[in-house]
Design an enzyme around this catalytic site. Structure first.
Site, short mmCIF file in Angstrom:
data_model
loop_
_atom_site.label_atom_id
_atom_site.label_comp_id
_atom_site.label_asym_id
_atom_site.label_seq_id
_atom_site.Cartn_x
_atom_site.Cartn_y
_atom_site.Cartn_z
N GLY A 48 -7.63 -22.32 7.61
CA GLY A 48 -7.96 -23.20 6.69
C GLY A 48 -8.58 -22.69 5.25
O GLY A 48 -9.40 -20.84 5.55
N GLY A 88 -2.23 -14.31 -2.12
CA GLY A 88 -1.68 -15.35 -2.48
C GLY A 88 -1.72 -16.17 -3.99
O GLY A 88 -1.86 -15.25 -4.74
N SER A 89 -2.18 -16.95 -3.63
CA SER A 89 -2.30 -17.76 -5.44
C SER A 89 -3.68 -16.74 -6.32
O SER A 89 -4.64 -16.32 -5.68
CB SER A 89 -2.38 -19.03 -5.34
OG SER A 89 -3.54 -19.19 -5.12
N GLU A 148 -3.97 -9.47 -4.31
CA GLU A 148 -2.79 -10.04 -4.98
C GLU A 148 -2.09 -10.60 -5.25
O GLU A 148 -2.16 -11.49 -4.20
CB GLU A 148 -1.61 -8.90 -3.87
CG GLU A 148 -0.69 -8.59 -4.82
CD GLU A 148 1.01 -8.31 -3.91
OE1 GLU A 148 2.02 -7.99 -4.17
OE2 GLU A 148 0.68 -7.56 -3.02
N LEU A 149 -2.03 -11.15 -6.27
CA LEU A 149 -2.32 -12.75 -6.66
C LEU A 149 -0.76 -13.18 -7.26
O LEU A 149 0.19 -11.65 -7.76
CB LEU A 149 -3.17 -13.18 -7.98
CG LEU A 149 -4.52 -12.69 -7.36
CD1 LEU A 149 -5.58 -12.47 -8.07
CD2 LEU A 149 -4.45 -13.00 -6.14
N GLY A 150 -0.80 -14.06 -8.07
CA GLY A 150 1.08 -14.14 -8.34
C GLY A 150 1.91 -13.78 -9.58
O GLY A 150 0.45 -13.74 -10.66
N CYS A 205 7.41 -12.92 -4.64
CA CYS A 205 6.31 -12.60 -5.60
C CYS A 205 6.87 -11.13 -6.67
O CYS A 205 6.11 -11.83 -7.74
CB CYS A 205 4.78 -11.48 -4.94
SG CYS A 205 5.48 -9.96 -4.36
#
Length: 315
Positions: free
Chosen positions: A209, A229-230, A251-253, A285
């Protein structure tokens, strides 16, 4: 026993090989909510142990002859292809994916491994400008250990695209796959590279987590972090990596727009919008998250898109 048999990873972590974990995490099938299997759950202590071991393994890994390292990546590619049917059964249930989507991931995984093999024959430096008779050289060297945190939506592609190049560049890897897809995004890669002959310690796979993720970003033995991810979590990863002077890739949303003009064929446009928005439940994405439609065809487009949605099977 199949190539990706549950008994191989049930309640385990891949930390210098398969080891029993003190804590476990249930992985549920999205289609039914049924528990498919339990995997080991890693925390900061396991990350610390894995990173220390990976740093020790890196020195012998980078010293291995290039031809021998390249052969491991080529064998890994062959294994993804040879065991595609077995992998598809497990990955499809774990990720909620249809078989063709898993097929795309497997095809890309094999291709990425072959590209990684090719990296080992590429130039690893530059000749820089210099004065007189002096020669100035710049050489690319490995970071050491790369920590990779990957997401659930295309877990195989979004893990292997970081794992394989990092290894090919002479690094070792600590991979934390998403807890929703730890097998497709992690243990599958561990099995493939184990079978392909990657030395022990070069790849560690630790489902975990937020605490495990933060440990990857702060551990002194991990020199670089790759995160997909976010945006919210990406900010935290960037903050921690910067604080500890680690190289980081994020690499994000995003929110991707489709523009439909007044001269568009409404049926074709609705089909494209449905494909872009609903493929893999929209868990992509690059998915179409926003549609701009000219007023003159708005009502017709909405009706056509609603009809498309009405015919999509669920479950």
């Amino acid at each position: 026993m199949t190539f990706l048999d549950t008994s191989q990873f049930e309640k385990k972590l891949f930390l210098d090989g398969w080891v029993e974990a003190a804590l476990q995490h249930p992985v549920r099938e999205p289609a039914s909510g049924k528990v498919l299997f339990n995997v080991g759950l890693a925390g900061p202590a396991e990350v610390r142990s894995a990173a220390y071991s990976a740093r020790g393994a890196q020195r012998s890994w980078v010293a291995m002859p290039r031809a021998a390292r390249a052969a491991i990546f080529r064998k890994a590619a062959d294994l993804f292809e040879r065991h595609a049917a077995d992998i598809t059964q497990v990955a499809g249930r774990e990720t909620g994916s249809i078989a063709p989507k898993i097929g795309v991931e497997l095809e890309m995984a094999a291709g990425i491994c072959r590209e990684a093999a090719g990296m080992l024959t590429q130039p690893q430096g530059l000749i820089l400008p210099s004065d007189g008779t002096r020669m100035s050289l710049a050489r690319r060297v490995p970071h050491g250990v790369v920590g990779i945190i990957s997401p659930f939506n295309f877990p195989l592609i979004l893990s292997i695209r970081a794992v394989a190049p990092a290894l090919a560049a002479g690094n070792t890897v600590v991979l934390k796959p998403d807890l929703r897809t730890p097998v497709t995004g992690g243990y599958l890669i561990a099995r493939v590279f184990e079978e392909a002959g990657l030395p022990t310690g070069c790849l560690q796979v630790l489902p975990g987590g937020a605490e495990a993720g933060e440990a990857i970003c702060t551990d002194p033995n991990i020199a670089m972090v790759s995160f997909t991810g976010s945006t919210a979590v990406g900010r935290r990863v960037g903050e921690l990596a910067g604080k500890h002077l680690k190289k980081v890739t994020l690499e994000l949303g995003g929110k991707n727009a489709l523009v439909i003009l007044d001269d568009a064929d409404v049926a074709v446009a609705a089909s494209n919008a449905a494909w872009g928005a609903f493929l893999h439940q929209g868990q992509i994405c690059m998915t179409t998250g926003l549609v701009f439609v000219h007023d003159s065809i708005y009502d017709a487009l909405v009706a056509a898109l609603a009809e498309k949605a009405g015919h999509l099977p669920v479950g």
